[in-house]
Design a protein around this motif. Structure first.
Motif, PDB file in Angstrom:
ATOM      1  N   VAL A  38      42.874  95.475   9.003  1.00  0.00           N
ATOM      2  CA  VAL A  38      43.809  94.754   9.877  1.00  0.00           C
ATOM      3  C   VAL A  38      45.124  94.570   9.133  1.00  0.00           C
ATOM      4  CG1 VAL A  38      41.981  93.550  11.129  1.00  0.00           C
ATOM      5  CG2 VAL A  38      43.007  92.470   9.103  1.00  0.00           C
ATOM      6  N   ASN A  39      46.195  94.369   9.896  1.00  0.00           N
ATOM      7  CA  ASN A  39      47.484  94.061   9.266  1.00  0.00           C
ATOM      8  C   ASN A  39      47.614  92.560   9.060  1.00  0.00           C
ATOM      9  OD1 ASN A  39      48.163  92.991  11.780  1.00  0.00           O
ATOM     10  ND2 ASN A  39      49.477  94.703  12.355  1.00  0.00           N
ATOM     11  N   SER A  40      48.784  92.120   8.641  1.00  0.00           N
ATOM     12  CA  SER A  40      48.968  90.698   8.318  1.00  0.00           C
ATOM     13  C   SER A  40      48.849  89.806   9.547  1.00  0.00           C
ATOM     14  CB  SER A  40      50.330  90.488   7.652  1.00  0.00           C
ATOM     15  OG  SER A  40      51.370  90.988   8.476  1.00  0.00           O
ATOM     16  N   ALA A  41      48.964  90.393  10.740  1.00  0.00           N
ATOM     17  CA  ALA A  41      48.805  89.630  11.977  1.00  0.00           C
ATOM     18  C   ALA A  41      47.364  89.666  12.485  1.00  0.00           C
ATOM     19  CB  ALA A  41      49.751  90.154  13.053  1.00  0.00           C
ATOM     20  N   GLY A  42      46.486  90.373  11.760  1.00  0.00           N
ATOM     21  CA  GLY A  42      45.087  90.448  12.164  1.00  0.00           C
ATOM     22  C   GLY A  42      44.788  91.560  13.152  1.00  0.00           C
ATOM     23  N   LYS A  87      37.273  83.314   6.720  1.00  0.00           N
ATOM     24  CA  LYS A  87      37.230  83.831   8.092  1.00  0.00           C
ATOM     25  C   LYS A  87      38.636  83.808   8.694  1.00  0.00           C
ATOM     26  CE  LYS A  87      32.437  82.473   8.985  1.00  0.00           C
ATOM     27  NZ  LYS A  87      31.513  81.674   9.823  1.00  0.00           N
ATOM     28  N   ILE A  88      39.002  84.922   9.358  1.00  0.00           N
ATOM     29  CA  ILE A  88      40.320  85.001   9.991  1.00  0.00           C
ATOM     30  C   ILE A  88      40.180  85.528  11.416  1.00  0.00           C
ATOM     31  CG2 ILE A  88      41.485  85.380   7.784  1.00  0.00           C
ATOM     32  CD1 ILE A  88      41.795  88.343   8.623  1.00  0.00           C
ATOM     33  N   LYS A  89      41.158  85.221  12.243  1.00  0.00           N
ATOM     34  CA  LYS A  89      41.198  85.737  13.604  1.00  0.00           C
ATOM     35  C   LYS A  89      41.703  87.182  13.571  1.00  0.00           C
ATOM     36  CE  LYS A  89      40.033  81.825  15.573  1.00  0.00           C
ATOM     37  NZ  LYS A  89      38.727  81.674  16.271  1.00  0.00           N
ATOM     38  N   VAL A  90      41.007  88.080  14.276  1.00  0.00           N
ATOM     39  CA  VAL A  90      41.417  89.478  14.323  1.00  0.00           C
ATOM     40  C   VAL A  90      41.446  89.957  15.771  1.00  0.00           C
ATOM     41  CG1 VAL A  90      40.500  89.974  12.026  1.00  0.00           C
ATOM     42  CG2 VAL A  90      39.048  90.346  14.032  1.00  0.00           C
ATOM     43  N   ILE A  92      41.121  93.520  18.214  1.00  0.00           N
ATOM     44  CA  ILE A  92      40.761  94.916  18.367  1.00  0.00           C
ATOM     45  C   ILE A  92      40.830  95.242  19.846  1.00  0.00           C
ATOM     46  CG2 ILE A  92      38.334  94.223  18.139  1.00  0.00           C
ATOM     47  CD1 ILE A  92      37.713  97.088  17.303  1.00  0.00           C
ATOM     48  N   TRP A  93      41.800  96.087  20.204  1.00  0.00           N
ATOM     49  CA  TRP A  93      42.148  96.316  21.600  1.00  0.00           C
ATOM     50  C   TRP A  93      42.423  94.969  22.279  1.00  0.00           C
ATOM     51  CZ3 TRP A  93      43.907 100.862  21.954  1.00  0.00           C
ATOM     52  CH2 TRP A  93      43.310 101.941  21.303  1.00  0.00           C
ATOM     53  N   ARG A  94      41.742  94.656  23.357  1.00  0.00           N
ATOM     54  CA  ARG A  94      41.997  93.376  24.039  1.00  0.00           C
ATOM     55  C   ARG A  94      41.099  92.260  23.532  1.00  0.00           C
ATOM     56  NH1 ARG A  94      42.501  95.349  30.374  1.00  0.00           N
ATOM     57  NH2 ARG A  94      44.301  96.756  30.090  1.00  0.00           N
ATOM     58  N   ASP A  95      40.197  92.591  22.626  1.00  0.00           N
ATOM     59  CA  ASP A  95      39.261  91.592  22.113  1.00  0.00           C
ATOM     60  C   ASP A  95      39.865  90.814  20.950  1.00  0.00           C
ATOM     61  OD1 ASP A  95      37.425  92.554  23.923  1.00  0.00           O
ATOM     62  OD2 ASP A  95      36.400  93.835  22.472  1.00  0.00           O
ATOM     63  N   ARG A  96      39.606  89.524  20.946  1.00  0.00           N
ATOM     64  CA  ARG A  96      39.971  88.676  19.813  1.00  0.00           C
ATOM     65  C   ARG A  96      38.697  88.020  19.308  1.00  0.00           C
ATOM     66  NH1 ARG A  96      44.143  88.988  23.168  1.00  0.00           N
ATOM     67  NH2 ARG A  96      46.257  89.134  22.298  1.00  0.00           N
ATOM     68  N   THR A  97      38.470  88.162  18.010  1.00  0.00           N
ATOM     69  CA  THR A  97      37.242  87.641  17.431  1.00  0.00           C
ATOM     70  C   THR A  97      37.534  87.134  16.019  1.00  0.00           C
ATOM     71  OG1 THR A  97      34.903  88.130  16.981  1.00  0.00           O
ATOM     72  CG2 THR A  97      36.491  89.895  16.551  1.00  0.00           C
ATOM     73  N   THR A  98      36.495  86.749  15.317  1.00  0.00           N
ATOM     74  CA  THR A  98      36.633  86.242  13.955  1.00  0.00           C
ATOM     75  C   THR A  98      35.929  87.191  12.999  1.00  0.00           C
ATOM     76  OG1 THR A  98      36.744  83.946  14.712  1.00  0.00           O
ATOM     77  CG2 THR A  98      36.122  84.314  12.418  1.00  0.00           C
ATOM     78  N   ALA A  99      36.589  87.506  11.885  1.00  0.00           N
ATOM     79  CA  ALA A  99      36.017  88.406  10.884  1.00  0.00           C
ATOM     80  C   ALA A  99      36.159  87.786   9.502  1.00  0.00           C
ATOM     81  CB  ALA A  99      36.690  89.770  10.942  1.00  0.00           C
ATOM     82  N   ILE A 100      35.477  88.386   8.532  1.00  0.00           N
ATOM     83  CA  ILE A 100      35.394  87.826   7.186  1.00  0.00           C
ATOM     84  C   ILE A 100      36.172  88.714   6.213  1.00  0.00           C
ATOM     85  CG2 ILE A 100      33.819  87.180   5.329  1.00  0.00           C
ATOM     86  CD1 ILE A 100      31.641  86.979   7.625  1.00  0.00           C
ATOM     87  N   LEU A 101      37.142  88.137   5.538  1.00  0.00           N
ATOM     88  CA  LEU A 101      37.918  88.882   4.547  1.00  0.00           C
ATOM     89  C   LEU A 101      37.020  89.361   3.407  1.00  0.00           C
ATOM     90  CD1 LEU A 101      41.207  86.798   4.180  1.00  0.00           C
ATOM     91  CD2 LEU A 101      41.046  89.202   4.879  1.00  0.00           C
ATOM     92  N   GLN A 102      37.246  90.592   2.971  1.00  0.00           N
ATOM     93  CA  GLN A 102      36.495  91.152   1.857  1.00  0.00           C
ATOM     94  C   GLN A 102      37.324  91.077   0.572  1.00  0.00           C
ATOM     95  OE1 GLN A 102      33.019  92.209   2.538  1.00  0.00           O
ATOM     96  NE2 GLN A 102      33.773  90.829   4.122  1.00  0.00           N
ATOM     97  N   VAL A 121      38.224  93.682   6.535  1.00  0.00           N
ATOM     98  CA  VAL A 121      37.426  92.571   7.062  1.00  0.00           C
ATOM     99  C   VAL A 121      36.061  93.093   7.514  1.00  0.00           C
ATOM    100  CG1 VAL A 121      39.452  91.260   7.788  1.00  0.00           C
ATOM    101  CG2 VAL A 121      38.339  92.799   9.419  1.00  0.00           C
ATOM    102  N   ARG A 122      35.121  92.174   7.569  1.00  0.00           N
ATOM    103  CA  ARG A 122      33.766  92.483   8.020  1.00  0.00           C
ATOM    104  C   ARG A 122      33.471  91.668   9.270  1.00  0.00           C
ATOM    105  NH1 ARG A 122      28.208  91.904   4.346  1.00  0.00           N
ATOM    106  NH2 ARG A 122      26.862  93.117   5.749  1.00  0.00           N
ATOM    107  N   GLN A 123      32.773  92.267  10.198  1.00  0.00           N
ATOM    108  CA  GLN A 123      32.409  91.541  11.404  1.00  0.00           C
ATOM    109  C   GLN A 123      31.532  90.341  11.049  1.00  0.00           C
ATOM    110  OE1 GLN A 123      30.116  93.708  14.394  1.00  0.00           O
ATOM    111  NE2 GLN A 123      31.235  92.644  16.005  1.00  0.00           N
ATOM    112  N   SER A 124      31.844  89.208  11.629  1.00  0.00           N
ATOM    113  CA  SER A 124      31.058  88.006  11.371  1.00  0.00           C
ATOM    114  C   SER A 124      29.847  87.965  12.301  1.00  0.00           C
ATOM    115  CB  SER A 124      31.907  86.751  11.598  1.00  0.00           C
ATOM    116  OG  SER A 124      31.089  85.594  11.544  1.00  0.00           O
TER     117      SER A 124
END
Length: 274
Positions: A38-42, A87-90, A92-102, A121-124
């Motif tokens: 992801v970029n800096s905006a997630g 955990k950060i907001k990311v 993907i297309w129209r979906d917004r979810t939470t993922a875990i920074l690696q 990021v990794r899917q939470s």
């Protein structure tokens, strides 16, 4: 008809890993599209913007992942995936979810490769990303960080037909492509091109799948999946569009949802249920 290939893509848009057998989970093969950049905006990053991601080889050994690239200025990097990072907001297309920074080190490695700030990021497991309910047989069915569905199936005869047309157009074997351009999870060996478009439910080994939607293809198909070189003629997408273009886009392969869990193997037979 039998399964001829099984592939997982642990990091979205990086190289796949060929498997002789693979475990089915509700959201896809185990480890498939578990991570993404992801970029800096997630917002998610893929080969669409950065074709050099195709040069990234991914290896999983025990509890560690090693990355290497054709870019000789980058040494390989090894990291341990984590589920307890920030955990950060990311998006993907129209979906917004939470993922875990690696690991910061691996994010810096990708930042150097792409020459732009980015984060792995990794899917939470605590947040369900749902399949589009217009196509899912029930609500809240999970999917990984894939574009939209747990599995993509293609067939060998379809690729043979596409390559026949490419050779006919250009009179040049160099324009033909490999199946990895389409990044499938499951490849079946058949003699009939695009036969899977007629299927609704199939069984592979002991696993049943529902085929729910044709797969719309994009510029990634024009990118060599070893070198990252993008075809200036926009092939094979241009030729595919001459005979596989529908109202929704240019199609190759079918998206699938598993109806039960287990393991499938290369060599498993395919049974058409519906």
């Amino acid at each position: 008809m039998i399964v001829s290939e099984l592939n997982i893509y642990p990091i979205k848009s990086c190289r796949g890993i060929s498997k002789n057998q693979a475990e089915i989970t509700q959201k896809g093969f185990l480890w498939d599209r578990e991570f993404m950049l992801v970029n800096s905006a997630g917002k998610f990053l893929t080969q669409r913007q950065y074709p050099q991601l195709a040069t990234v080889k991914v290896e999983i050994q025990d509890s560690q992942i090693t990355l290497s690239s054709l870019d000789q200025s980058l040494r390989s990097v090894t990291f341990s995936p984590t589920l307890i990072g920030e955990k950060i907001k990311v998006e993907i297309w129209r979906d917004r979810t939470t993922a875990i920074l690696q690991d910061d080190q691996v994010s810096q490695w990708f930042t150097t490769l792409l020459n732009t700030p980015c984060y792995l990021v990794r899917q939470s497991p605590d947040y369900i990303r749902s399949i589009d309910e217009n196509y899912a047989p029930s609500n809240n069915l999970p999917v990984s960080l894939a574009d939209g569905y747990p599995f993509l199936i293609t067939n060998t005869a379809s690729l043979t037909e596409l390559n026949r047309r490419l050779k006919e157009t250009y009179n040049n074997e160099a324009q033909t492509v490999s199946m990895n351009r389409f990044r499938p999870n499951i490849v079946i060996e058949t003699e009939v091109p695009f036969i899977e478009t007629k299927w609704k439910i199939i069984r592979i080994g002991e696993i049943q799948f529902s085929l729910v939607k044709p797969c719309t293809r994009c510029i990634i198909t024009t990118t060599d999946q070893i070198t990252g070189y993008r075809n200036p003629l926009q092939e094979p997408l241009k030729t595919l569009g001459t005979f596989r273009k529908l109202a929704q886009g240019i199609m190759f392969g079918e998206n699938m949802i598993p109806l039960n869990l287990g393991i499938i193997r290369v060599g498993d037979s395919i049974e058409i249920i519906e």
